[in-house]
Design a protein around this motif. Sequence first.
Motif: not given
Length: 294
Positions: A113, A115, A117-121, A159-161, A266, A294
């Motif tokens: 996992d 982080e 830009n504030g999102q979990i990939v 995680s949706s991403l 994306r 992202i």
Amino acid sequence: MSARAGTVAGMVSGSKNLRIASVNVNGVRAAFRKGMGGWLDARGVDILALQEVRASTEDLEALLGPEWSILHDAATAKGRAGVAIASRDKASIHRVTIGDEEFDSAGRWLEADYEVNGQIVTVVSAYVHSGDDGTPKQVEKYKFLDGMTVRLPEIKAHSSLAVVVGDLNVGHKPLDIKNWKGNVKRAGFLPRERAYFDRFFGEAGATVEGVDGSTGPGLGWVDIGRRSAGEVDGPYTWWSWRGQAFDNDTGWRIDYQMATAALADRVVNYSVDRAASHDERWSDHTPVVVDYSI
């Protein structure tokens, strides 16, 4: 399902686009001797997923250098398989098991996992067994594909991403193999194998009939390569070292980036980094590189 996890802190920083590259290196030390380092230096990769590493973590650290944070899961048998993920910054957590407790998936499945830009990939480096129809190797391959069938929905819920990348050792459709008619009874293009991919890429929740006549729920993942290239032959990602396979582009598309629908939307760019000539190859596979916004 059990999971071995390690926790470290960090964030992938930099540009708006996250560049993820995946390649089966067919032995990372040999690949670097043949020129992989030059490709990597020029490619601007943020996250690098490797399969068939066949080396130690110390070898990876020496080859890639201190600017890379490395996660590595070696195979149980020394000198076999092995998967890794290298990134410019550290993962927040990683997991390395798939399937039942007694199933040995070491060196074949590594999740991390990040982080961004504030999102979990979530990125997974996967190396599915090559298999051999009618042998124990094929039994192990089906166990692994069964494990993926269970794990993929769990990853998407986490995680949706998310994206699963790597050498999945199955050509999904006839477009994915140059000489597909001659390979319908060969591991890598068996109807039962391909039916798993029918479900992986089938509409989420819908009943999907596989090419082998089996049915099961679609999982809703997206084949970034096929979506990007369209209904064309290839682009292939593996060619035998033998004969004129590379020069004649007699290949297989068995290296994937398969993403959740949210991450697939994306995608900015998809590329298969095919070498300019046979002499410039540093693996029998070629890198698959995707930019995600992202």
